[in-house]
Design an enzyme around this catalytic site. Structure first.
Site, mmCIF file in Angstrom:
data_model
loop_
_atom_site.group_PDB
_atom_site.id
_atom_site.type_symbol
_atom_site.label_atom_id
_atom_site.label_comp_id
_atom_site.label_asym_id
_atom_site.label_seq_id
_atom_site.Cartn_x
_atom_site.Cartn_y
_atom_site.Cartn_z
ATOM 1 N N HIS A 1 0.312 -1.202 0.071
ATOM 2 C CA HIS A 1 0.049 -0.523 0.149
ATOM 3 C C HIS A 1 0.869 1.876 -0.540
ATOM 4 O O HIS A 1 0.108 1.855 0.229
ATOM 5 C CB HIS A 1 -0.928 0.268 1.330
ATOM 6 C CG HIS A 1 -1.867 -1.018 1.128
ATOM 7 N ND1 HIS A 1 -3.071 -1.008 0.144
ATOM 8 C CD2 HIS A 1 -1.981 -2.052 2.046
ATOM 9 C CE1 HIS A 1 -3.814 -2.228 0.224
ATOM 10 N NE2 HIS A 1 -3.294 -3.231 1.398
ATOM 11 N N SER B 1 -4.143 -6.920 -1.370
ATOM 12 C CA SER B 1 -5.081 -5.953 -0.168
ATOM 13 C C SER B 1 -4.945 -5.262 -1.121
ATOM 14 O O SER B 1 -4.627 -4.472 -1.972
ATOM 15 C CB SER B 1 -4.754 -5.392 0.509
ATOM 16 O OG SER B 1 -4.731 -4.391 1.857
ATOM 17 N N GLU C 1 -5.923 1.707 -5.282
ATOM 18 C CA GLU C 1 -4.990 0.558 -6.038
ATOM 19 C C GLU C 1 -5.682 -0.704 -4.908
ATOM 20 O O GLU C 1 -6.105 -1.639 -4.242
ATOM 21 C CB GLU C 1 -4.003 0.733 -5.212
ATOM 22 C CG GLU C 1 -4.056 1.896 -3.478
ATOM 23 C CD GLU C 1 -3.055 0.919 -2.627
ATOM 24 O OE1 GLU C 1 -3.067 -1.187 -3.167
ATOM 25 O OE2 GLU C 1 -3.618 0.343 -1.840
#
Length: 181
Positions: free
Chosen positions: A60, A108, A134
């Site tokens: 992330h 994720s 994303e």
């Protein structure tokens, strides 16, 4: 809910870089924060942005783009993604090596909640409409079924010179070579 099955992100070596395919999110399954994504939650975001505008990151971290998504679609099971790690990128080569070694094995999603509903009976939050920004390859995914793996026989990328790799990637390449010989 299917508690025993895990979804796998598949990574394959290809001339244009490492190909990735799998489920970034599985519908109807609570994650560690008790969020449950419902079918249709990604539809508006995918129609508005398309897969090329949704970033592929590592952990992330917006400072670590590692490739691009070519295909994203909602299927009965969840959000299906296909993309490629950036060819010639030392960081992408390192991540491919980490995937192969099993050191990193998760996916994720990064999003902004547009519409959700609390379910008092199950103490979960049902995510109805999400603005998807994303999809990351991660060490610890929030949703247990969003997992990654390398397909059988996929080699460690050899197109990145050792001096451009991180120390971890160099050690992993050496270890993989020693195992093969």
């Amino acid at each position: 809910m299917a508690a025993n099955r895990t979804e796998r992100l598949e990574v394959k070596s290809a001339g244009s870089g490492w190909r990735i395919a799998g489920y970034a999110s599985v519908f109807g399954v609570a994650d560690q924060s008790r969020d449950v994504v419902v079918p249709g939650a990604f539809a508006n975001s995918l129609a508005k942005r398309g897969p090329r505008s949704i970033r592929m990151l590592f952990q992330h971290d917006p400072g670590q783009p590692i490739g691009s998504w070519d295909v994203m679609r909602e299927e009965a099971r969840g959000l299906y993604v296909e993309g490629r790690l950036a060819p010639g990128s030392a960081r992408a080569a390192e991540i491919a090596a980490l995937l192969r070694a099993g050191a990193v094995d998760g996916l994720s999603i990064g999003f902004r909640t547009l519409r959700a509903r609390r379910d008092a009976a199950t103490r979960t939050r049902r995510l109805i409409d999400l603005d998807l920004w994303e999809v990351s390859i991660v060490t610890f995914p929030m949703q247990a079924l969003a997992r990654a793996r390398l397909s059988e026989g996929a080699p460690v990328p050899a197109n990145v010179p050792a001096h451009k790799m991180t120390p971890l990637a160099r050690r992993m390449r050496l270890a993989a070579h020693q195992l093969r010989t």
